[in-house]
Design a protein around this motif. Structure first.
Motif, PDB file in Angstrom:
ATOM      1  N   HIS A  85       0.855  -1.185   0.000  1.00  0.00           N
ATOM      2  CA  HIS A  85       0.000   0.000   0.000  1.00  0.00           C
ATOM      3  C   HIS A  85       0.892   1.236   0.000  1.00  0.00           C
ATOM      4  CE1 HIS A  85       0.743   1.616   4.069  1.00  0.00           C
ATOM      5  NE2 HIS A  85       1.009   0.357   4.377  1.00  0.00           N
ATOM      6  N   SER A  86       0.251   2.390  -0.221  1.00  0.00           N
ATOM      7  CA  SER A  86       0.965   3.658  -0.064  1.00  0.00           C
ATOM      8  C   SER A  86       0.045   4.649   0.647  1.00  0.00           C
ATOM      9  CB  SER A  86       1.422   4.200  -1.419  1.00  0.00           C
ATOM     10  OG  SER A  86       0.310   4.450  -2.250  1.00  0.00           O
ATOM     11  N   ASP A  87      -0.647   4.151   1.660  1.00  0.00           N
ATOM     12  CA  ASP A  87      -1.596   4.947   2.437  1.00  0.00           C
ATOM     13  C   ASP A  87      -0.831   5.769   3.474  1.00  0.00           C
ATOM     14  OD1 ASP A  87      -3.473   5.916   4.263  1.00  0.00           O
ATOM     15  OD2 ASP A  87      -4.670   4.083   4.232  1.00  0.00           O
ATOM     16  N   VAL A  88      -0.660   7.058   3.198  1.00  0.00           N
ATOM     17  CA  VAL A  88       0.144   7.897   4.089  1.00  0.00           C
ATOM     18  C   VAL A  88      -0.476   8.024   5.478  1.00  0.00           C
ATOM     19  CG1 VAL A  88       1.349   9.185   2.302  1.00  0.00           C
ATOM     20  CG2 VAL A  88      -0.826  10.036   3.149  1.00  0.00           C
ATOM     21  N   ARG A  89      -1.780   7.959   5.581  1.00  0.00           N
ATOM     22  CA  ARG A  89      -2.404   8.006   6.917  1.00  0.00           C
ATOM     23  C   ARG A  89      -2.010   6.777   7.730  1.00  0.00           C
ATOM     24  NH1 ARG A  89      -8.259  10.255   5.182  1.00  0.00           N
ATOM     25  NH2 ARG A  89      -7.679  12.446   5.092  1.00  0.00           N
ATOM     26  N   LYS A  90      -2.035   5.633   7.092  1.00  0.00           N
ATOM     27  CA  LYS A  90      -1.635   4.398   7.775  1.00  0.00           C
ATOM     28  C   LYS A  90      -0.158   4.458   8.176  1.00  0.00           C
ATOM     29  CE  LYS A  90      -1.845  -0.587   7.318  1.00  0.00           C
ATOM     30  NZ  LYS A  90      -2.285  -1.726   6.492  1.00  0.00           N
ATOM     31  N   MET A  91       0.682   5.004   7.277  1.00  0.00           N
ATOM     32  CA  MET A  91       2.114   5.110   7.566  1.00  0.00           C
ATOM     33  C   MET A  91       2.392   5.984   8.778  1.00  0.00           C
ATOM     34  SD  MET A  91       3.705   5.943   3.866  1.00  0.00           S
ATOM     35  CE  MET A  91       2.887   5.324   2.434  1.00  0.00           C
ATOM     36  N   HIS A  92       1.542   6.971   9.001  1.00  0.00           N
ATOM     37  CA  HIS A  92       1.784   7.952  10.062  1.00  0.00           C
ATOM     38  C   HIS A  92       0.825   7.821  11.242  1.00  0.00           C
ATOM     39  CE1 HIS A  92       3.780   9.746   6.575  1.00  0.00           C
ATOM     40  NE2 HIS A  92       4.600  10.275   7.457  1.00  0.00           N
ATOM     41  N   GLU A  93       0.051   6.738  11.320  1.00  0.00           N
ATOM     42  CA  GLU A  93      -0.949   6.613  12.378  1.00  0.00           C
ATOM     43  C   GLU A  93      -0.334   6.594  13.784  1.00  0.00           C
ATOM     44  OE1 GLU A  93      -3.153   3.108  11.352  1.00  0.00           O
ATOM     45  OE2 GLU A  93      -1.477   1.772  11.767  1.00  0.00           O
ATOM     46  N   HIS A  94       0.905   6.224  13.903  1.00  0.00           N
ATOM     47  CA  HIS A  94       1.578   6.162  15.202  1.00  0.00           C
ATOM     48  C   HIS A  94       2.185   7.510  15.617  1.00  0.00           C
ATOM     49  CE1 HIS A  94       4.798   5.673  12.284  1.00  0.00           C
ATOM     50  NE2 HIS A  94       5.661   6.019  13.219  1.00  0.00           N
ATOM     51  N   VAL A  95       2.032   8.539  14.772  1.00  0.00           N
ATOM     52  CA  VAL A  95       2.680   9.823  15.013  1.00  0.00           C
ATOM     53  C   VAL A  95       1.622  10.894  15.246  1.00  0.00           C
ATOM     54  CG1 VAL A  95       4.246  11.552  14.027  1.00  0.00           C
ATOM     55  CG2 VAL A  95       4.535   9.140  13.423  1.00  0.00           C
ATOM     56  N   GLU A  96       1.797  11.684  16.311  1.00  0.00           N
ATOM     57  CA  GLU A  96       0.929  12.831  16.535  1.00  0.00           C
ATOM     58  C   GLU A  96       1.458  13.992  15.699  1.00  0.00           C
ATOM     59  OE1 GLU A  96       0.632  13.705  20.708  1.00  0.00           O
ATOM     60  OE2 GLU A  96      -0.601  11.940  21.081  1.00  0.00           O
ATOM     61  N   ILE A  97       0.661  14.419  14.722  1.00  0.00           N
ATOM     62  CA  ILE A  97       1.084  15.472  13.800  1.00  0.00           C
ATOM     63  C   ILE A  97       0.205  16.701  14.011  1.00  0.00           C
ATOM     64  CG2 ILE A  97       1.404  16.124  11.393  1.00  0.00           C
ATOM     65  CD1 ILE A  97       1.806  13.096  10.807  1.00  0.00           C
ATOM     66  N   SER A  98       0.828  17.756  14.470  1.00  0.00           N
ATOM     67  CA  SER A  98       0.128  19.022  14.699  1.00  0.00           C
ATOM     68  C   SER A  98       0.229  19.905  13.455  1.00  0.00           C
ATOM     69  CB  SER A  98       0.773  19.751  15.880  1.00  0.00           C
ATOM     70  OG  SER A  98       2.103  20.125  15.553  1.00  0.00           O
ATOM     71  N   ALA A  99      -0.555  20.982  13.461  1.00  0.00           N
ATOM     72  CA  ALA A  99      -0.458  21.960  12.371  1.00  0.00           C
ATOM     73  C   ALA A  99       0.949  22.556  12.332  1.00  0.00           C
ATOM     74  CB  ALA A  99      -1.508  23.049  12.550  1.00  0.00           C
ATOM     75  N   GLU A 100       1.559  22.740  13.501  1.00  0.00           N
ATOM     76  CA  GLU A 100       2.926  23.274  13.541  1.00  0.00           C
ATOM     77  C   GLU A 100       3.913  22.312  12.870  1.00  0.00           C
ATOM     78  OE1 GLU A 100       6.391  24.718  16.690  1.00  0.00           O
ATOM     79  OE2 GLU A 100       4.602  23.696  17.454  1.00  0.00           O
ATOM     80  N   ALA A 101       3.784  21.014  13.163  1.00  0.00           N
ATOM     81  CA  ALA A 101       4.658  20.014  12.535  1.00  0.00           C
ATOM     82  C   ALA A 101       4.432  19.977  11.030  1.00  0.00           C
ATOM     83  CB  ALA A 101       4.427  18.641  13.148  1.00  0.00           C
ATOM     84  N   ARG A 102       3.171  20.050  10.614  1.00  0.00           N
ATOM     85  CA  ARG A 102       2.856  20.086   9.174  1.00  0.00           C
ATOM     86  C   ARG A 102       3.543  21.273   8.500  1.00  0.00           C
ATOM     87  NH1 ARG A 102      -2.699  22.265   8.438  1.00  0.00           N
ATOM     88  NH2 ARG A 102      -1.485  24.079   9.086  1.00  0.00           N
ATOM     89  N   ASP A 103       3.385  22.448   9.103  1.00  0.00           N
ATOM     90  CA  ASP A 103       3.962  23.657   8.518  1.00  0.00           C
ATOM     91  C   ASP A 103       5.486  23.580   8.470  1.00  0.00           C
ATOM     92  OD1 ASP A 103       1.366  24.560   8.278  1.00  0.00           O
ATOM     93  OD2 ASP A 103       1.501  25.944   9.973  1.00  0.00           O
TER      94      ASP A 103
END
Length: 141
Positions: A85-103
């Motif tokens: 698969h290449s499901d990025v949500r699944k790849m990152h489900e173990h990580v808390e990603i905030s708007a700050e981290a996204r930016d």
């Protein structure tokens, strides 16, 4: 004849992929390396470095992001071949990603693109795709 037509269609599709337009495997690898060099050295990227250190580490991420981006950009689907698969949500489900981290991720990727010298129109297209995906991954306030 049919195989010639398929090969021709594949060739046309490949030549127009973002992967090929930025320079294929070499440029994709250079982009990933530049990105993670920034993550590991830039003070403003500390939030990303910490997130990676809590997970599988930066060295692991360099490998997996290269595999993912290869397919995401229209090249070899290395991540899918390995993981199915290449499901990025699944790849990152173990990580808390905030708007700050996204930016911060987007800022670092923008810097990496500039560092490796990708053309401005390819950069615009890359950042549009990266922004769309990064927005999908925010899962924490």
């Amino acid at each position: 004849m049919i195989s010639d037509m398929r090969a021709d269609a594949t060739s046309k599709r490949t030549l127009s992929s973002l992967y090929d337009r930025i320079g294929g495997e070499g440029a994709t690898r250079a982009l990933v390396e530049a990105f993670y060099d920034i993550v590991e050295t830039e003070p403003r990227a500390e939030i990303l470095n910490i997130l990676h250190l809590r997970g599988h580490g930066v060295a692991h991420s360099r490998i997996e992001q290269f595999r993912f981006l290869s397919g995401f950009l229209g090249g070899p689907r290395l991540y899918v071949e390995r993981y199915g698969h290449s499901d990025v949500r699944k790849m990152h489900e173990h990580v808390e990603i905030s708007a700050e981290a996204r930016d911060t991720w987007l800022e670092c990727m923008n810097m990496a693109i500039d560092k490796v010298g990708i053309s401005s129109d390819a950069k615009s297209e890359l950042m549009r795709h990266f922004t769309r995906v990064a927005n999908m991954l925010v899962n924490h306030d």
